[in-house]
Design a protein around this motif. Structure first.
Motif, PDB file in Angstrom:
ATOM      1  N   PRO A 132      -3.369   2.334  -5.064  1.00  0.00           N
ATOM      2  CA  PRO A 132      -3.265   0.937  -5.498  1.00  0.00           C
ATOM      3  C   PRO A 132      -2.238   0.672  -6.604  1.00  0.00           C
ATOM      4  O   PRO A 132      -1.774  -0.458  -6.736  1.00  0.00           O
ATOM      5  CB  PRO A 132      -4.681   0.597  -5.965  1.00  0.00           C
ATOM      6  N   ASP A 133      -1.869   1.702  -7.373  1.00  0.00           N
ATOM      7  CA  ASP A 133      -0.879   1.458  -8.440  1.00  0.00           C
ATOM      8  C   ASP A 133       0.484   1.063  -7.886  1.00  0.00           C
ATOM      9  O   ASP A 133       1.260   0.391  -8.551  1.00  0.00           O
ATOM     10  CB  ASP A 133      -0.644   2.744  -9.242  1.00  0.00           C
ATOM     11  N   MET A 134       0.787   1.568  -6.693  1.00  0.00           N
ATOM     12  CA  MET A 134       2.156   1.444  -6.190  1.00  0.00           C
ATOM     13  C   MET A 134       2.295   0.207  -5.300  1.00  0.00           C
ATOM     14  O   MET A 134       1.800   0.192  -4.175  1.00  0.00           O
ATOM     15  CB  MET A 134       2.534   2.706  -5.403  1.00  0.00           C
ATOM     16  N   LEU A 135       2.976  -0.819  -5.798  1.00  0.00           N
ATOM     17  CA  LEU A 135       3.199  -2.011  -4.979  1.00  0.00           C
ATOM     18  C   LEU A 135       4.506  -1.841  -4.224  1.00  0.00           C
ATOM     19  O   LEU A 135       5.551  -1.588  -4.823  1.00  0.00           O
ATOM     20  CB  LEU A 135       3.254  -3.267  -5.847  1.00  0.00           C
ATOM     21  N   SER A 201      14.589  17.464  -3.234  1.00  0.00           N
ATOM     22  CA  SER A 201      15.348  16.236  -2.914  1.00  0.00           C
ATOM     23  C   SER A 201      14.972  15.199  -3.971  1.00  0.00           C
ATOM     24  O   SER A 201      14.272  15.511  -4.940  1.00  0.00           O
ATOM     25  CB  SER A 201      14.961  15.707  -1.528  1.00  0.00           C
ATOM     26  N   ASN A 202      15.431  13.968  -3.756  1.00  0.00           N
ATOM     27  CA  ASN A 202      14.982  12.897  -4.654  1.00  0.00           C
ATOM     28  C   ASN A 202      14.070  11.905  -3.912  1.00  0.00           C
ATOM     29  O   ASN A 202      13.976  10.748  -4.276  1.00  0.00           O
ATOM     30  CB  ASN A 202      16.176  12.171  -5.282  1.00  0.00           C
ATOM     31  N   LEU A 203      13.399  12.408  -2.844  1.00  0.00           N
ATOM     32  CA  LEU A 203      12.501  11.534  -2.079  1.00  0.00           C
ATOM     33  C   LEU A 203      11.085  11.656  -2.627  1.00  0.00           C
ATOM     34  O   LEU A 203      10.411  12.673  -2.439  1.00  0.00           O
ATOM     35  CB  LEU A 203      12.535  11.909  -0.603  1.00  0.00           C
ATOM     36  N   MET A 204      10.645  10.618  -3.333  1.00  0.00           N
ATOM     37  CA  MET A 204       9.308  10.692  -3.932  1.00  0.00           C
ATOM     38  C   MET A 204       8.260  10.191  -2.954  1.00  0.00           C
ATOM     39  O   MET A 204       8.504   9.295  -2.149  1.00  0.00           O
ATOM     40  CB  MET A 204       9.233   9.850  -5.193  1.00  0.00           C
ATOM     41  N   VAL A 205       7.099  10.807  -3.033  1.00  0.00           N
ATOM     42  CA  VAL A 205       5.935  10.369  -2.262  1.00  0.00           C
ATOM     43  C   VAL A 205       5.446   9.081  -2.938  1.00  0.00           C
ATOM     44  O   VAL A 205       5.046   9.092  -4.101  1.00  0.00           O
ATOM     45  CB  VAL A 205       4.852  11.468  -2.309  1.00  0.00           C
ATOM     46  N   SER A 206       5.514   7.966  -2.183  1.00  0.00           N
ATOM     47  CA  SER A 206       5.332   6.673  -2.848  1.00  0.00           C
ATOM     48  C   SER A 206       3.916   6.124  -2.775  1.00  0.00           C
ATOM     49  O   SER A 206       3.666   5.010  -3.230  1.00  0.00           O
ATOM     50  CB  SER A 206       6.317   5.665  -2.262  1.00  0.00           C
ATOM     51  N   GLY A 207       2.980   6.884  -2.192  1.00  0.00           N
ATOM     52  CA  GLY A 207       1.584   6.430  -2.246  1.00  0.00           C
ATOM     53  C   GLY A 207       1.069   5.747  -0.991  1.00  0.00           C
ATOM     54  O   GLY A 207       0.083   5.015  -1.045  1.00  0.00           O
ATOM     55  N   ARG A 208       1.716   5.986   0.138  1.00  0.00           N
ATOM     56  CA  ARG A 208       1.210   5.485   1.427  1.00  0.00           C
ATOM     57  C   ARG A 208       1.213   6.664   2.395  1.00  0.00           C
ATOM     58  O   ARG A 208       2.256   7.310   2.572  1.00  0.00           O
ATOM     59  CB  ARG A 208       2.120   4.376   2.003  1.00  0.00           C
TER      60      ARG A 208
END
Ligand code: G1P
Length: 296
Positions: A132-135, A201-208
């Motif tokens: 829920p933090d990540m919009l 890499s610079n690919l972050m796990v964004s929370g979905r």
């Protein structure tokens, strides 16, 4: 192929970064414009066709349960006062009876443990997880794009977004291969909060996430990892040895409302695009940022 019908929302976090605002209310109930953060994330799930919302809560999170309940007295009062637009909006937002479940994470043992707490309610089917933090703010809801991709090519799917290399140590990071169908990229490596200079890499796990239910039996016996917590990333690394994992690149902006700056920026971005607020807010911002405004 199994449809994605259920989504898990881990909402047990204490919200210490927002004290004292979160002393008596859950951090997920802080508002971005006039909707609680958790409502924005539920909106995304419902826009993606999710039918059952599973909240993994903790102590002092009762306001979330009340928010997603029908406000019977409130609705009657609005009807009596002829506030029909507000009434219609409330009704549109409330899940129907039986579309929500609430379970408690009884101790703060980490994200992996929180997801595991939902195992009995999810059952034996692939499901979504939304942090829920990540919009995720874009033209298309992030989870919708992921579910479309899942329907074309069933697999475990993790949403990613680019971040500056200097920030990779704050997130889960994926190493990926070249994009295939629907832009899905095969995941080659995953690491939770890699030390500076070691990220693949610079690919972050964004929370979905879209995950297969096999993740639950892995979480069941998984030892604690980074930060002494049962990490979802560690369970996904184990699952990826046996099952396909793909990354889905989200095209849009992500606001980490778990930080003060991300929370403030989300409020501005969401308000600026609203026809009823955007133009006036733009004027206010101009006045605040002008040299005269700063002196005031
Ligand atoms: C969690 C995940 C991490 C992910 C992040 C996104 O970390 O473990 O992989 O990148 O959410 O916000 P947390 O923010 O709970 O430390």
């Amino acid at each position: 192929m199994r449809r994605i019908r259920k989504a898990v929302f881990p909402v047990a976090g204490l919200g210490t970064r927002f004290l004292p605002a979160t002393k008596a209310i859950p951090k997920e109930m802080l508002t971005v414009v006039d909707r609680p953060v958790i409502q924005h994330v539920v909106d995304e799930a419902r826009a993606a066709g999710i039918e059952h919302l599973i909240f993994v809560t903790g102590r002092n999170k009762g306001a979330i349960e009340d928010h997603f309940d029908q406000g019977y007295e409130l609705e009657r009062t609005l009807a009596e006062r002829g506030k029909l637009r507000e009434l219609e909006e409330l009704r549109r937002d409330s899940p129907k009876a039986g579309e929500t479940s609430f379970t408690r994470q009884q101790a703060p043992l980490g994200l992996g443990h929180a997801v595991w707490c939902a195992r009995e309610i999810v059952g034996d089917e692939p499901f979504a997880v939304l942090l829920p933090d990540m919009l995720h703010h874009g033209r298309e809801p992030c989870l919708k794009g992921m579910i479309d991709a899942f329907e074309a090519q069933p697999s475990n799917i993790i949403a990613v977004s680019e971040v500056p290399m200097s920030e990779t140590h704050q997130y889960g990071i994926l190493g990926v291969g070249p994009p295939g169908r629907r832009g899905l990229m095969p995941v080659n490596s995953m690491v939770e909060k890699p030390p500076q200079g070691t990220a693949p890499s610079n690919l972050m796990v964004s929370g979905r996430y879209i995950l297969e239910p096999g993740v639950f039996s892995i979480l069941e016996t998984q030892p604690r990892g980074a930060g002494g917590e049962i990490q979802l990333t560690d369970a996904m690394i184990t699952l990826a040895r046996a099952r396909p994992f793909n990354a889905f690149r989200f095209e849009g902006r992500i606001f980490d409302t778990g930080t003060k700056l991300g929370f403030l920026a989300a409020n501005l971005a969401y308000a600026l695009e609203r026809p009823d607020l955007g133009p006036a807010l733009r004027d206010e911002l101009r006045a605040i940022l002008s040299p005269a405004g700063q002196k005031r």
